[in-house]
Design a protein around this motif. Structure first.
Motif, PDB file in Angstrom:
ATOM      1  N   CYS A  26      40.562  16.675  12.450  1.00 27.66           N
ATOM      2  CA  CYS A  26      39.521  16.992  11.485  1.00 27.66           C
ATOM      3  C   CYS A  26      39.927  17.961  10.390  1.00 27.66           C
ATOM      4  O   CYS A  26      39.780  17.988   9.203  1.00 27.66           O
ATOM      5  CB  CYS A  26      38.164  17.376  12.168  1.00 27.66           C
ATOM      6  N   VAL A  30      39.866  16.857   6.278  1.00 26.18           N
ATOM      7  CA  VAL A  30      39.046  17.608   5.225  1.00 26.18           C
ATOM      8  C   VAL A  30      40.323  17.894   4.030  1.00 26.18           C
ATOM      9  O   VAL A  30      39.663  17.786   3.012  1.00 26.18           O
ATOM     10  CB  VAL A  30      38.351  18.537   5.704  1.00 26.18           C
ATOM     11  N   ARG A  34      39.792  16.438   0.242  1.00 24.68           N
ATOM     12  CA  ARG A  34      39.578  17.553  -0.856  1.00 24.68           C
ATOM     13  C   ARG A  34      40.940  17.441  -1.938  1.00 24.68           C
ATOM     14  O   ARG A  34      40.520  17.468  -3.090  1.00 24.68           O
ATOM     15  CB  ARG A  34      39.406  18.876  -0.229  1.00 24.68           C
ATOM     16  N   VAL A  43      34.748  19.850   1.057  1.00 23.68           N
ATOM     17  CA  VAL A  43      34.498  18.689   2.110  1.00 23.68           C
ATOM     18  C   VAL A  43      34.693  19.409   3.352  1.00 23.68           C
ATOM     19  O   VAL A  43      35.357  20.264   3.936  1.00 23.68           O
ATOM     20  CB  VAL A  43      35.711  17.769   1.966  1.00 23.68           C
ATOM     21  N   GLY A  44      33.369  19.192   4.172  1.00 24.26           N
ATOM     22  CA  GLY A  44      33.250  19.454   5.577  1.00 24.26           C
ATOM     23  C   GLY A  44      33.032  18.117   6.488  1.00 24.26           C
ATOM     24  O   GLY A  44      32.682  17.229   6.175  1.00 24.26           O
ATOM     25  N   ILE A  45      33.311  18.492   7.860  1.00 24.38           N
ATOM     26  CA  ILE A  45      32.908  17.735   9.028  1.00 24.38           C
ATOM     27  C   ILE A  45      31.774  18.364   9.617  1.00 24.38           C
ATOM     28  O   ILE A  45      32.287  19.358  10.324  1.00 24.38           O
ATOM     29  CB  ILE A  45      34.163  17.448   9.572  1.00 24.38           C
ATOM     30  N   TRP A  58      36.385  22.385   7.650  1.00 20.98           N
ATOM     31  CA  TRP A  58      36.110  22.610   6.007  1.00 20.98           C
ATOM     32  C   TRP A  58      37.213  23.148   5.248  1.00 20.98           C
ATOM     33  O   TRP A  58      38.311  23.490   5.664  1.00 20.98           O
ATOM     34  CB  TRP A  58      34.743  23.414   5.720  1.00 20.98           C
ATOM     35  N   ILE A 122      30.715  13.416   7.238  1.00 22.95           N
ATOM     36  CA  ILE A 122      31.338  14.135   6.268  1.00 22.95           C
ATOM     37  C   ILE A 122      30.628  14.353   5.112  1.00 22.95           C
ATOM     38  O   ILE A 122      29.703  13.594   4.648  1.00 22.95           O
ATOM     39  CB  ILE A 122      32.730  13.155   5.894  1.00 22.95           C
TER      40      ILE A 122
END
Ligand code: SME
Length: 171
Positions: A26, A30, A34, A43-45, A58, A122
């Protein structure tokens, strides 16, 4: 789908072929998103844990205070609880919106899901109004579908969405 979207999906497939877990990929995911797409400013998960969403990874200019979001709050909670993608062209006009950054003008949240379960999402913020196109939606849906398969294979519990799988619901 554009060439750069196809390249990005191929990048993800190569990552997943190595047999790594969602937790292990992850951070790279991200950062990849980005740095590859200029209008993806943050961008985050977020992953579903019980009745909440927790921020796993992130990448962006600043940290968010929203590291733990109840499933019934925010654009993030909407997408995770319904299982529907949320494309918000102007966050100032959306009552669901939880503000993280002053500069954010639009937001796209795409569930990480399979047919029956939502495992996470996401979340992408952009400083541009209406930054996210139908192409972004289609690309990120394919991207997240791959992560959903991985989450299911790992035996994550996730959450049963309010509605059966819908193709796309722009709002
Ligand atoms: N805006 C989101 C909260 C997360 S931050 O954008 C990182 C929401 O409305 O749920």
């Amino acid at each position: 789908m554009q060439k750069r979207h196809e390249s990005s999906l191929a990048w993800l497939d190569r990552k997943l072929v190595a047999g790594r877990t969602l937790g292990q990929v992850c951070d790279e995911v991200v950062t990849h998103l980005r740095t590859t797409f200029a209008h993806y400013h943050w961008v985050g998960i977020y992953m579903v844990e019980g009745d909440r969403l927790r921020l796993w990874s992130w990448d962006g200019p600043a940290a968010t205070e929203h590291v733990d979001i109840p499933l019934d709050q925010g654009v993030c909670g909407f997408a995770a609880s319904t299982g529907d993608l949320a494309n918000v062209p102007d966050v100032s006009q959306d009552d669901r919106y939880l503000q993280c950054f002053l500069g954010t003008r639009s937001e796209l949240v795409v569930p990480i899901r399979t047919q029956r379960r939502v495992y996470g999402e996401i979340d992408i913020d952009s400083d541009r109004l209406g930054a996210f196109s139908a192409d972004d939606e289609a690309f990120l849906s394919s991207f997240c579908d791959r992560l959903g398969v991985l989450a299911e294979r790992e035996g994550r519990v996730g959450h049963a969405p309010d509605r059966p799988r819908a193709r796309s619901s722009r709002r």
